[in-house]
Design an enzyme around this catalytic site. Sequence first.
Site, PDB file in Angstrom:
ATOM      1  N   HIS A   1      14.144  -0.470  -1.981  1.00  0.00           N
ATOM      2  CA  HIS A   1      15.100  -0.501  -2.636  1.00  0.00           C
ATOM      3  C   HIS A   1      15.384   0.508  -3.920  1.00  0.00           C
ATOM      4  O   HIS A   1      14.491   0.671  -4.205  1.00  0.00           O
ATOM      5  CB  HIS A   1      15.021  -1.863  -3.153  1.00  0.00           C
ATOM      6  CG  HIS A   1      15.164  -3.431  -1.914  1.00  0.00           C
ATOM      7  ND1 HIS A   1      16.140  -4.087  -1.837  1.00  0.00           N
ATOM      8  CD2 HIS A   1      14.215  -3.672  -1.657  1.00  0.00           C
ATOM      9  CE1 HIS A   1      15.343  -5.148  -0.898  1.00  0.00           C
ATOM     10  NE2 HIS A   1      14.335  -4.818  -1.078  1.00  0.00           N
TER      11      HIS A   1
ATOM     12  N   ASP B   1      23.926   0.775  -4.838  1.00  0.00           N
ATOM     13  CA  ASP B   1      22.571   0.404  -4.131  1.00  0.00           C
ATOM     14  C   ASP B   1      22.461   0.983  -2.476  1.00  0.00           C
ATOM     15  O   ASP B   1      23.676   1.745  -2.466  1.00  0.00           O
ATOM     16  CB  ASP B   1      23.315  -1.077  -4.210  1.00  0.00           C
ATOM     17  CG  ASP B   1      22.439  -2.401  -4.169  1.00  0.00           C
ATOM     18  OD1 ASP B   1      21.042  -1.730  -3.557  1.00  0.00           O
ATOM     19  OD2 ASP B   1      22.087  -3.613  -3.583  1.00  0.00           O
TER      20      ASP B   1
ATOM     21  N   GLN C   1      27.227  -2.877  -7.845  1.00  0.00           N
ATOM     22  CA  GLN C   1      25.775  -1.797  -7.587  1.00  0.00           C
ATOM     23  C   GLN C   1      25.801  -0.898  -6.574  1.00  0.00           C
ATOM     24  O   GLN C   1      26.511  -1.065  -5.938  1.00  0.00           O
ATOM     25  CB  GLN C   1      24.990  -2.869  -7.070  1.00  0.00           C
ATOM     26  CG  GLN C   1      24.473  -4.016  -8.085  1.00  0.00           C
ATOM     27  CD  GLN C   1      23.568  -4.824  -7.528  1.00  0.00           C
ATOM     28  OE1 GLN C   1      23.302  -4.572  -5.867  1.00  0.00           O
ATOM     29  NE2 GLN C   1      22.278  -5.435  -8.333  1.00  0.00           N
TER      30      GLN C   1
ATOM     31  N   ARG D   1      27.941 -13.462  -8.988  1.00  0.00           N
ATOM     32  CA  ARG D   1      26.477 -13.759  -9.550  1.00  0.00           C
ATOM     33  C   ARG D   1      26.819 -14.531 -10.804  1.00  0.00           C
ATOM     34  O   ARG D   1      27.997 -14.418 -12.111  1.00  0.00           O
ATOM     35  CB  ARG D   1      25.028 -12.725 -10.039  1.00  0.00           C
ATOM     36  CG  ARG D   1      25.415 -11.895  -8.664  1.00  0.00           C
ATOM     37  CD  ARG D   1      23.596 -11.551  -9.983  1.00  0.00           C
ATOM     38  NE  ARG D   1      23.095 -10.209  -8.641  1.00  0.00           N
ATOM     39  CZ  ARG D   1      22.051  -9.616  -8.986  1.00  0.00           C
ATOM     40  NH1 ARG D   1      21.640  -9.082  -9.958  1.00  0.00           N
ATOM     41  NH2 ARG D   1      22.233  -8.456  -8.142  1.00  0.00           N
TER      42      ARG D   1
ATOM     43  N   CYS E   1      21.285  -6.254  -0.133  1.00  0.00           N
ATOM     44  CA  CYS E   1      19.684  -5.765   0.969  1.00  0.00           C
ATOM     45  C   CYS E   1      20.295  -6.439   2.568  1.00  0.00           C
ATOM     46  O   CYS E   1      20.169  -5.958   3.514  1.00  0.00           O
ATOM     47  CB  CYS E   1      18.659  -6.674  -0.224  1.00  0.00           C
ATOM     48  SG  CYS E   1      18.739  -6.429  -1.605  1.00  0.00           S
TER      49      CYS E   1
ATOM     50  N   LYS F   1       7.047  -1.286  -8.517  1.00  0.00           N
ATOM     51  CA  LYS F   1       8.550  -0.848  -8.458  1.00  0.00           C
ATOM     52  C   LYS F   1       8.500  -0.228  -9.770  1.00  0.00           C
ATOM     53  O   LYS F   1       7.367  -0.237 -10.500  1.00  0.00           O
ATOM     54  CB  LYS F   1       9.593  -1.460  -8.987  1.00  0.00           C
ATOM     55  CG  LYS F   1       8.912  -2.812 -10.203  1.00  0.00           C
ATOM     56  CD  LYS F   1       9.764  -3.651 -10.228  1.00  0.00           C
ATOM     57  CE  LYS F   1       9.929  -4.616 -11.492  1.00  0.00           C
ATOM     58  NZ  LYS F   1      10.764  -5.560 -12.232  1.00  0.00           N
TER      59      LYS F   1
ATOM     60  N   HIS G   1      19.309   1.924   0.545  1.00  0.00           N
ATOM     61  CA  HIS G   1      17.786   1.519   1.038  1.00  0.00           C
ATOM     62  C   HIS G   1      17.317   2.486   1.960  1.00  0.00           C
ATOM     63  O   HIS G   1      17.909   3.057   2.369  1.00  0.00           O
ATOM     64  CB  HIS G   1      17.759  -0.619   1.962  1.00  0.00           C
ATOM     65  CG  HIS G   1      18.484  -1.606   0.581  1.00  0.00           C
ATOM     66  ND1 HIS G   1      19.706  -1.984   0.433  1.00  0.00           N
ATOM     67  CD2 HIS G   1      17.609  -2.089   0.021  1.00  0.00           C
ATOM     68  CE1 HIS G   1      19.721  -2.916   0.307  1.00  0.00           C
ATOM     69  NE2 HIS G   1      18.992  -3.005  -0.906  1.00  0.00           N
TER      70      HIS G   1
END
Length: 678
Positions: free
Chosen positions: A552, A424, A422, A404, A375, A506, A426
């Site tokens: 997100h 991902d 990911q 992680r 992000c 969410k 946005h």
Amino acid sequence: MLAARGMAATTSSRSLLFLSPVVYSKPTSNLGLLALRKRFLSLPGVQVGSFWAPISKGARFSRFSCAVATESASLSPSEVSEVAQDDKEEKVAEKIVLPTNESSETLLRIRHTCAHVMAMAVQKIFPQAKVTIGPWIDSGFYYDFDMEPLTDKDLKRIKKEMDRIISRNLPLIREEVSRDEAQKRITAINEPYKMEILDSIREEPITIYHIGDEWWDLCAGPHVHSTGNINKKAVELESVAGAYWRGDEKRPMLQRIYGTAWENEEQLKAYLHFKEEAKRRDHRRIGQDLDLFSIQDEAGGGLVFWHPKGAIVRHIIEDSWKKIHMEHGYDLLYTPHVARAHLWKTSGHLDFYKENMYDQMNIEEDLYQLRPMNCPYHILVYKSKLHSYRDFPIRVAELGTVYRYELSGSLHGLFRVRGFTQDDAHIFCLEDQIRDEIRGVLDLTERILLQFGFDKYEVNLSTRPEKAVGDDDIWQKATTALREALEDKGWDYQIDDGGGAFYGPKIDLKIEDALGRKWQCSTIQVDFNLPQRFDITFVDSNSEKKRPIMIHRAVLGSLERFFGVLIEHYAGDFPLWLSPIQARVLPVTDNQVDFCNKVIQKLKKSGIRAEVCHGERLPKLIRNAEKQKIPLMAVVGPKEVETETVTVRSRFNGELGNMPVDEFASRINAAVENRSSF
């Protein structure tokens, strides 16, 4: 009937008629029938057709395959053994919908009581064992004990003692006591973990449940009325594992005993069948058998190595993902794997997520950090230039690898790793664009998941928690937009009241696999926090600076985890378009290898993933292709070389006959384009 289907059923000393059902609706113990058929069809000189035959009186019909061997064929003892194994794996069970803790309060009570009964049994056999906690879980229950390591033999002893307790039909008695009284009783029996649990309980009075007058536990319930309400034949102890007290690796290692419990024996049998099927589909075993991926101890736990075949599947997934996103108006990004630690301070990760982040690196007197999220990078791209309200919506997407820290004990194949990619994305938009953008994400999500065979979802809408950033007004607008987008889509959903993130509401979507298991993959989150932390703005129609809304979203979650789900969903038997090897060309003898290589060249020029295998008898080559779950086999003998054709055999549709190589390639490409079988 064979004649009506255009087939001649000839029988002689050199021919054999063999019939077998293609689809089963319930378990069959027929002596290797389906697997024997597969083996029989793998022999030279076997031809195949199909017909419809009634399976019972009335109008029900079932499709059958008919194979005619035009020359003698036999199975070796080793092949017969393989057939028996195949039959075991090919049995298909009639689907039984098992109750859940949510759908059956009786089942929940049984499981909770079983945890107590098991703890009582353990302390009868091992008086020195200290009890901790014993909750119900999705498939049964567990209880943690501070004691010496247990063996499978110990589990059998514990189960026998549980059966005795159940048979005694002891009542479950609820008692309310004061905190002081509870402390006295716990001190009297020397249970230090129970004292710690008591200290964490804020409500009063304290509730205790007794099993008869012999054993008790701190508990809020619920339980069955007596142990006799449990069917001991529907209870089984499954395994023992190590577990740290309170999940803290600095605290004592406990012995966790897992058990399963059901309302009746039929449910237990169905669950055990499900468990065996899940074991057969385990992505770690299939990944090794099909040479798809590995996790190397020398490199470290939780770090995935994609082998050539697995990498091909990943490449196909990534290409499809990128194509669909660009069609939906996303711009693709590539961003670094590390950044200055200051970036993660600004984002809040160093304050709220530090335990999941790797240690910082000192580079030229500056601290850098492996990224745990994508992000902040996408925000920096947004901030690289000024934006007007006319620019919105802005959609950016990246297949970004993050790192992680996970405890070694929590790592699990592709499902729990330390480095993963990911999918991902946005979206930066205006308040009045939220609804349309969410609807667009839902459409894109459905399109992507459908192509992988997932069409059943569990959808949850999570609303504002007690602690949250952002004004009430914007929370209300965002939550309403999410709800209206779901209603526009026509999807059923559940409200998770107060389950939203502190930074926004969410939508979470779980996909259902072939075994009915649900996997969390897709998520859509509205964020009021990061735009404020990074002070991102745009210029509105009045030339004033305003803050955009940030959304997100991920569809697949992580490529590693999604690949693991795919492997288990298909049991490694990928559809043609996704299979790492789509066709294997097999010569009857080595005399046809040169022509097979020419066939391979032609297929590869057409974009088809193909290979040639030789050096074994044809039945063995076919058997190997089946084990490797190759969708298509092209057999080449002297006749095929002469006519420049191949005889095609499909894993999914059986014998497809002889065809020119160009037609074979064309039909493969058409099937891939349509996401269909050959």
